[in-house]
Write an enzyme that holds these catalytic residues in place. Structure first.
Site, PDB file in Angstrom:
ATOM      1  CE  LYS A 201      45.210  22.687  17.182  1.00 56.29           C
ATOM      2  NZ  LYS A 201      44.620  21.351  17.437  1.00 56.29           N
ATOM      3  NE  ARG A 223      44.121  18.369  11.314  1.00 56.95           N
ATOM      4  CZ  ARG A 223      45.004  17.594  11.954  1.00 56.95           C
ATOM      5  NH1 ARG A 223      46.008  18.149  12.598  1.00 56.95           N
ATOM      6  NH2 ARG A 223      44.859  16.293  11.952  1.00 56.95           N
ATOM      7  CD  GLU A 239      37.386  31.358  16.800  1.00 54.06           C
ATOM      8  OE1 GLU A 239      36.708  30.822  17.703  1.00 54.06           O
ATOM      9  OE2 GLU A 239      37.349  30.985  15.610  1.00 54.06           O
ATOM     10  CE  LYS A 254      48.663  22.555  19.409  1.00 56.28           C
ATOM     11  NZ  LYS A 254      47.933  21.270  19.499  1.00 56.28           N
TER      12      LYS A 254
END
Length: 329
Positions: A201, A223, A239, A254
């Site tokens: 993400k 973030r 990841e 995403k």
């Protein structure tokens, strides 16, 4: 004039021939429709930046879900807007939380049996500061704590599974969250509940309208210390690998369209079922062009969805799910 024996246009002559040889197909069962659940009764509040999308009270959300089931849509992705927020994101993991209550209502409705109920697992909608974890402050400096956040995220996932979620979908991007969620689910007797990991993400500019929809904008900072840098493809693969090792059953990429290369690379490397999230900014950007007459709505919508499928997504989370399903019906 001499032509070669092979003429590529032969297989493009008619709708029937084009349909027969089409390589990539869309079908309603591959769409996941996001729902934003809010307190109250009879609430159907349109989200100004997302035409045709609403904050819905549970009774209205049930009606929306019934419409999705009738269209053959594959599932729902549920987000909650709690009545109150605090620094511990209590509403995310409370047994009577907004999404937990909605899940129980959905599960008691047999008309919704065909819909996979996916619960987003994150804290940002429930924290008073809007971050996806616990904030540690030291004067003007702050840090999003990883391990204490993961403990609450795992607790949230277990609470949602107990309320009836078919799949839990952590979207926080904290390190180690998949292993912690798997442990919490198994300890509570939810060994059969799959984890759909938002495995890569990105810290994207395309989430803006969602933050209005979910009332989840950070009150300070951003973030980028936990969501991924959009420049990094190799890191995204790391990841994903880590999440698979920790026990992820499915993957969710995403955003979608700005990151089709990431979807393609993941599809070539990994065999897990994989979806992509056509996020709010992608949806709203297209709608802005529709409203100005710059793009043909139906063609542009379907082309955008086809691009995501062609890149390798098995299923698509999209706010276009209902409109696309009607066209495919």
């Amino acid at each position: 004039m001499n032509f070669p024996a092979t003429r590529m246009r032969r297989l493009r002559r008619t709708d029937a021939i084009r349909s027969l040889v089409r390589e990539t197909h869309l079908h309603p069962g591959a769409f996941i429709y996001p729902l934003f659940i809010c307190p109250g009764e009879g609430v159907r509040k349109e989200i100004s930046s997302m035409p045709g999308c609403f904050n819905l009270s549970i009774d209205e959300a049930v009606k929306e879900a019934e419409a999705c089931a009738a269209l053959g849509i594959g599932g729902l992705l549920l987000f909650g807007l709690p009545a109150e927020k605090d620094e511990q994101a209590t509403g995310a993991w409370a047994a009577d939380g907004i999404v937990q209550t909605a899940l129980r209502a959905f599960k008691s409705n047999r008309k919704l049996d065909s819909l996979v109920q996916i619960a987003d697992v994150c804290l940002c909608e429930y924290t008073s500061h809007g971050h996806c974890g616990i904030v540690a402050r030291d004067g003007d400096h702050y840090e999003i704590e990883n391990d204490s956040s993961v403990a609450l995220i795992a607790k949230t996932a277990a609470s949602l599974a107990a309320a009836g979620a078919d799949i839990v979908a952590p979207s926080d991007m904290m390190d180690g969250r998949i292993a912690a969620i798997r442990e919490a689910l198994d300890a509570d007797g939810h060994q059969q509940t799959p984890i759909l990991s938002y495995a890569s993400k990105f810290a994207s500019a395309f989430y803006g309208p969602f933050r209005e929809a979910a009332d989840s904008a950070p009150q300070f900072g951003d973030r980028r210390s936990y969501q991924m840098d959009g420049a990094n493809l190799r890191e995204a693969m790391r990841e994903i690998e880590l999440d698979i090792v920790e026990g992820a059953d499915m993957l969710l990429m995403k955003p979608a369209m700005p990151y089709l290369d990431v979807i393609r690379e993941a599809r070539q490397r990994f065999d897990l079922p994989m979806g992509a999230y056509q996020v709010s900014g992608e949806f709203s950007m297209l709608h802005a062009a529709f409203q100005r007459g710059w793009l043909e709505p139906e063609r542009a919508m379907m082309e955008s969805l086809l691009s995501i499928r062609r890149a390798g997504a098995d299923f698509i989370v999209t706010y276009f799910a209902k409109d696309a399903a009607k066209l495919l019906g």
